[in-house]
Design a protein around this motif. Structure first.
Motif, PDB file in Angstrom:
ATOM      1  N   PRO A 339      37.401 -15.304  54.546  1.00  0.00           N
ATOM      2  CA  PRO A 339      37.392 -13.842  54.697  1.00  0.00           C
ATOM      3  C   PRO A 339      36.578 -13.403  55.903  1.00  0.00           C
ATOM      4  O   PRO A 339      35.600 -14.059  56.285  1.00  0.00           O
ATOM      5  CB  PRO A 339      36.745 -13.367  53.390  1.00  0.00           C
ATOM      6  CG  PRO A 339      35.852 -14.501  52.989  1.00  0.00           C
ATOM      7  CD  PRO A 339      36.587 -15.746  53.403  1.00  0.00           C
ATOM      8  N   SER A 340      36.971 -12.291  56.503  1.00  0.00           N
ATOM      9  CA  SER A 340      36.201 -11.754  57.615  1.00  0.00           C
ATOM     10  C   SER A 340      34.844 -11.258  57.137  1.00  0.00           C
ATOM     11  O   SER A 340      33.855 -11.292  57.875  1.00  0.00           O
ATOM     12  CB  SER A 340      36.964 -10.614  58.290  1.00  0.00           C
ATOM     13  OG  SER A 340      37.211  -9.559  57.366  1.00  0.00           O
ATOM     14  N   LYS A 341      34.800 -10.808  55.874  1.00  0.00           N
ATOM     15  CA  LYS A 341      33.566 -10.307  55.292  1.00  0.00           C
ATOM     16  C   LYS A 341      33.725 -10.283  53.777  1.00  0.00           C
ATOM     17  O   LYS A 341      34.840 -10.144  53.268  1.00  0.00           O
ATOM     18  CB  LYS A 341      33.273  -8.891  55.815  1.00  0.00           C
ATOM     19  CG  LYS A 341      31.880  -8.364  55.530  1.00  0.00           C
ATOM     20  CD  LYS A 341      31.661  -7.084  56.338  1.00  0.00           C
ATOM     21  CE  LYS A 341      30.216  -6.626  56.256  1.00  0.00           C
ATOM     22  NZ  LYS A 341      29.957  -5.469  57.157  1.00  0.00           N
ATOM     23  N   ILE A 342      32.613 -10.432  53.058  1.00  0.00           N
ATOM     24  CA  ILE A 342      32.632 -10.313  51.600  1.00  0.00           C
ATOM     25  C   ILE A 342      31.822  -9.082  51.213  1.00  0.00           C
ATOM     26  O   ILE A 342      30.667  -8.930  51.622  1.00  0.00           O
ATOM     27  CB  ILE A 342      32.034 -11.562  50.921  1.00  0.00           C
ATOM     28  CG1 ILE A 342      32.911 -12.791  51.182  1.00  0.00           C
ATOM     29  CG2 ILE A 342      31.893 -11.333  49.414  1.00  0.00           C
ATOM     30  CD1 ILE A 342      32.324 -14.085  50.678  1.00  0.00           C
ATOM     31  N   TYR A 343      32.446  -8.191  50.442  1.00  0.00           N
ATOM     32  CA  TYR A 343      31.755  -7.025  49.894  1.00  0.00           C
ATOM     33  C   TYR A 343      31.428  -7.347  48.445  1.00  0.00           C
ATOM     34  O   TYR A 343      32.322  -7.393  47.590  1.00  0.00           O
ATOM     35  CB  TYR A 343      32.629  -5.781  49.985  1.00  0.00           C
ATOM     36  CG  TYR A 343      32.981  -5.394  51.409  1.00  0.00           C
ATOM     37  CD1 TYR A 343      32.206  -4.477  52.102  1.00  0.00           C
ATOM     38  CD2 TYR A 343      34.086  -5.951  52.056  1.00  0.00           C
ATOM     39  CE1 TYR A 343      32.520  -4.117  53.410  1.00  0.00           C
ATOM     40  CE2 TYR A 343      34.405  -5.598  53.357  1.00  0.00           C
ATOM     41  CZ  TYR A 343      33.622  -4.681  54.031  1.00  0.00           C
ATOM     42  OH  TYR A 343      33.933  -4.338  55.319  1.00  0.00           O
ATOM     43  N   LEU A 344      30.153  -7.610  48.170  1.00  0.00           N
ATOM     44  CA  LEU A 344      29.730  -8.001  46.833  1.00  0.00           C
ATOM     45  C   LEU A 344      29.130  -6.791  46.124  1.00  0.00           C
ATOM     46  O   LEU A 344      28.027  -6.360  46.430  1.00  0.00           O
ATOM     47  CB  LEU A 344      28.712  -9.139  46.916  1.00  0.00           C
ATOM     48  CG  LEU A 344      28.071  -9.612  45.602  1.00  0.00           C
ATOM     49  CD1 LEU A 344      29.138 -10.012  44.584  1.00  0.00           C
ATOM     50  CD2 LEU A 344      27.116 -10.767  45.865  1.00  0.00           C
ATOM     51  N   PHE A 345      29.896  -6.234  45.184  1.00  0.00           N
ATOM     52  CA  PHE A 345      29.446  -5.106  44.377  1.00  0.00           C
ATOM     53  C   PHE A 345      28.862  -5.641  43.069  1.00  0.00           C
ATOM     54  O   PHE A 345      29.466  -6.515  42.432  1.00  0.00           O
ATOM     55  CB  PHE A 345      30.616  -4.182  44.040  1.00  0.00           C
ATOM     56  CG  PHE A 345      31.204  -3.455  45.213  1.00  0.00           C
ATOM     57  CD1 PHE A 345      30.837  -2.146  45.488  1.00  0.00           C
ATOM     58  CD2 PHE A 345      32.137  -4.071  46.040  1.00  0.00           C
ATOM     59  CE1 PHE A 345      31.388  -1.467  46.562  1.00  0.00           C
ATOM     60  CE2 PHE A 345      32.696  -3.398  47.120  1.00  0.00           C
ATOM     61  CZ  PHE A 345      32.310  -2.093  47.382  1.00  0.00           C
ATOM     62  N   GLY A 346      27.706  -5.118  42.671  1.00  0.00           N
ATOM     63  CA  GLY A 346      27.114  -5.626  41.440  1.00  0.00           C
ATOM     64  C   GLY A 346      26.190  -4.640  40.776  1.00  0.00           C
ATOM     65  O   GLY A 346      25.903  -3.546  41.301  1.00  0.00           O
ATOM     66  N   VAL A 347      25.691  -5.025  39.597  1.00  0.00           N
ATOM     67  CA  VAL A 347      24.726  -4.200  38.867  1.00  0.00           C
ATOM     68  C   VAL A 347      23.411  -4.205  39.640  1.00  0.00           C
ATOM     69  O   VAL A 347      23.067  -5.198  40.296  1.00  0.00           O
ATOM     70  CB  VAL A 347      24.526  -4.731  37.437  1.00  0.00           C
ATOM     71  CG1 VAL A 347      25.826  -4.657  36.644  1.00  0.00           C
ATOM     72  CG2 VAL A 347      23.994  -6.166  37.445  1.00  0.00           C
ATOM     73  N   PRO A 348      22.653  -3.119  39.610  1.00  0.00           N
ATOM     74  CA  PRO A 348      21.434  -3.019  40.426  1.00  0.00           C
ATOM     75  C   PRO A 348      20.445  -4.159  40.192  1.00  0.00           C
ATOM     76  O   PRO A 348      19.835  -4.664  41.136  1.00  0.00           O
ATOM     77  CB  PRO A 348      20.835  -1.669  40.003  1.00  0.00           C
ATOM     78  CG  PRO A 348      21.988  -0.882  39.480  1.00  0.00           C
ATOM     79  CD  PRO A 348      22.912  -1.881  38.847  1.00  0.00           C
ATOM     80  N   GLU A 349      20.281  -4.565  38.937  1.00  0.00           N
ATOM     81  CA  GLU A 349      19.270  -5.577  38.615  1.00  0.00           C
ATOM     82  C   GLU A 349      19.567  -6.930  39.263  1.00  0.00           C
ATOM     83  O   GLU A 349      18.674  -7.770  39.396  1.00  0.00           O
ATOM     84  CB  GLU A 349      19.178  -5.748  37.090  1.00  0.00           C
ATOM     85  CG  GLU A 349      18.581  -4.559  36.368  1.00  0.00           C
ATOM     86  CD  GLU A 349      19.591  -3.436  36.135  1.00  0.00           C
ATOM     87  OE1 GLU A 349      19.213  -2.425  35.512  1.00  0.00           O
ATOM     88  OE2 GLU A 349      20.765  -3.569  36.547  1.00  0.00           O
ATOM     89  N   PHE A 350      20.815  -7.159  39.684  1.00  0.00           N
ATOM     90  CA  PHE A 350      21.177  -8.441  40.290  1.00  0.00           C
ATOM     91  C   PHE A 350      21.495  -8.316  41.782  1.00  0.00           C
ATOM     92  O   PHE A 350      21.660  -9.319  42.453  1.00  0.00           O
ATOM     93  CB  PHE A 350      22.393  -9.026  39.561  1.00  0.00           C
ATOM     94  CG  PHE A 350      22.052  -9.716  38.273  1.00  0.00           C
ATOM     95  CD1 PHE A 350      22.524 -10.997  38.005  1.00  0.00           C
ATOM     96  CD2 PHE A 350      21.255  -9.104  37.313  1.00  0.00           C
ATOM     97  CE1 PHE A 350      22.218 -11.629  36.815  1.00  0.00           C
ATOM     98  CE2 PHE A 350      20.945  -9.727  36.126  1.00  0.00           C
ATOM     99  CZ  PHE A 350      21.414 -11.000  35.864  1.00  0.00           C
ATOM    100  N   ILE A 351      21.586  -7.083  42.291  1.00  0.00           N
ATOM    101  CA  ILE A 351      22.017  -6.863  43.673  1.00  0.00           C
ATOM    102  C   ILE A 351      20.962  -6.155  44.521  1.00  0.00           C
ATOM    103  O   ILE A 351      20.843  -6.413  45.717  1.00  0.00           O
ATOM    104  CB  ILE A 351      23.329  -6.032  43.680  1.00  0.00           C
ATOM    105  CG1 ILE A 351      24.469  -6.856  43.103  1.00  0.00           C
ATOM    106  CG2 ILE A 351      23.684  -5.560  45.085  1.00  0.00           C
ATOM    107  CD1 ILE A 351      24.860  -8.063  43.944  1.00  0.00           C
ATOM    108  N   ASP A 352      20.199  -5.269  43.912  1.00  0.00           N
ATOM    109  CA  ASP A 352      19.277  -4.394  44.646  1.00  0.00           C
ATOM    110  C   ASP A 352      17.875  -5.006  44.687  1.00  0.00           C
ATOM    111  O   ASP A 352      17.053  -4.802  43.785  1.00  0.00           O
ATOM    112  CB  ASP A 352      19.248  -3.018  43.978  1.00  0.00           C
ATOM    113  CG  ASP A 352      18.443  -1.998  44.766  1.00  0.00           C
ATOM    114  OD1 ASP A 352      17.793  -2.383  45.749  1.00  0.00           O
ATOM    115  OD2 ASP A 352      18.477  -0.812  44.380  1.00  0.00           O
TER     116      ASP A 352
END
Length: 418
Positions: A339-352
């Motif tokens: 992929p040219s880029k990966i957009y990883l969307f997640g729950v705040p506790e695991f991403i932020d």
């Protein structure tokens, strides 16, 4: 008999309609007028007028606010999407609005315009029996019925329903979903059952169903928020999904199943059973609920498990293991899809990491470490420590309202193709 020049004009108008719609739906910072569209498309003013007129007559566009006087001394009028031309987006989700207290399946419905603006607040209905698809259909019908009645009181018209949920969706059939199971034993497709029930409220409303990750990718692409050739990954409380773009189109495979990213095997042999019935799936080992189960807590109580567990080192250890498994999955995806880029969307506790460093940092550091060490050598630079954050774009999961707008993306695509 139609004159050849008239036929050519109509053909040109038909060809330019999607382009004008796209310009209005996804403006580049300036309002679109007939004159500006003529400049953008390299066409004559009269042709731009005919294209705009066809879309206004069809009820898709309306004239908006006056703009500054152009160089020709004429005042231009902005073109806007018709705020009364609506589609209902329905999101079927486990624990959609919970804070970790339960996993009741819910159907959230909200009306949206072609440019993705919400026309009213969402309506939420709980599915009373998740093992009975009829209960899901009833919940969707109730949510849509209330949304439709409210829109009609405001003088708007609903033109279609878009439904999203996790799982394998094709031709408005849900072939398998962890939300509702398989549909093979049902007498009719979910889409047609929703249509039939909603028709009892008035004129029939056609239904389009999409996988949740695919819908988010379509919506991002429509709004200019995603690079062509990239991948969307959703890290939810209970599951993991993905969507791949081939160029500027969502790729769903030969049977509409691709990519069931959450169900690639990353642990073998494994004793950890996935909701799909297999063992060792990515979502069985890398999700918040998987971490909670390793901490001897129910999956839906993952937030409480992370906060209340006394053995803090064990919490960190489980987060590192789960993040490492996500890294295995992502590196496999990178090696397969490039992929040219990966957009990883997640729950705040695991991403932020900024607001949840105690949980997100060990999880993401483990993910990055594994990705760096497992991608093919040709991709190593793009996923090096210096470029990792650019190549894997971390974002919070879409809000329920944003997800409802994404559920209408297939309708926007269809309108633009007609």
């Amino acid at each position: 008999m139609m004159r050849p020049d008239t036929q050519r004009q109509r053909t040109l108008v038909d060809q330019l309609r999607p382009r004008l719609l796209r310009a209005v739906i996804r403006p580049d910072g300036e309002p679109v007028s007939r004159t500006r569209f003529a400049d953008l498309a390299g066409i004559s003013g009269p042709t731009a007028v005919r294209v705009a007129r066809s879309l206004i007559d069809e009820g898709l566009l309306v004239e908006g606010e006056p703009l500054e006087i152009n160089t020709g001394g004429r005042r231009e009028i902005a073109l806007r999407v018709n705020p009364k031309h609506l589609y209902v987006g329905v999101v079927v989700e486990d624990g959609l609005t919970t804070e970790g207290e339960g996993i009741a399946t819910q159907a959230l419905a909200a009306p949206a315009t072609l440019d993705g603006s919400l026309a009213a607040d969402p309506v939420v209905e709980t599915v009373k029996d998740t093992k009975d698809i009829s209960s899901l259909v009833s919940a969707i019908h109730s949510a849509v019925s209330k949304t439709r009645a409210r829109a009609e009181r405001q003088g708007a018209t609903i033109h279609g329903i878009g439904v999203t949920l996790g799982g394998h969706v094709r031709d408005e059939w849900v072939h398998h979903s962890s939300n509702i199971g398989a549909e093979w034993d049902q007498p009719a497709a979910l889409g047609s059952r929703i249509e039939s029930l909603c028709a009892t409220d008035g004129s029939p409303l056609p239904v389009l169903i999409d996988n949740d990750a695919n819908a988010i990718a379509r919506n991002l692409l429509l709004r200019g928020g995603m690079e062509p050739g990239s991948t969307v990954v959703l890290l939810k409380q209970l599951g993991i999904g993905a969507a791949n773009l081939v160029g500027d189109a969502v790729f769903t495979g030969a049977h509409g199943m691709a990519p069931e990213f959450g169900h690639i095997t990353v642990e073998y042999p494994s004793k950890r059973k996935c909701r799909c019935g297999n063992y060792g799936c990515l979502e069985a080992v890398a999700t918040p609920s998987a971490v909670a189960k390793r901490l001897q807590s129910p999956g839906h109580l993952w937030k409480q498990a992370l906060l209340a567990h006394q053995a803090r080192e064990q919490v960190r250890s489980e987060l590192v293991e789960a993040g490492g498994y996500l890294g295995i999955g992502l590196s496999s995806l990178i090696n397969l899809q490039d992929p040219s880029k990966i957009y990883l969307f997640g729950v705040p506790e695991f991403i932020d990491e900024e607001h949840h460093p105690a949980t997100a940092t060990p999880y993401l550091e483990a993910m990055r470490t594994v990705v760096k060490s497992h991608v093919f050598p040709s991709a190593a630079q793009r996923f090096s420590e210096a470029l990792m954050k650019e190549s894997i774009d971390l974002r919070l999961l879409p809000s329920p309202e944003e997800a409802a707008v994404a559920a209408t993306a297939r309708w926007v695509e269809r309108v633009m193709q007609e």
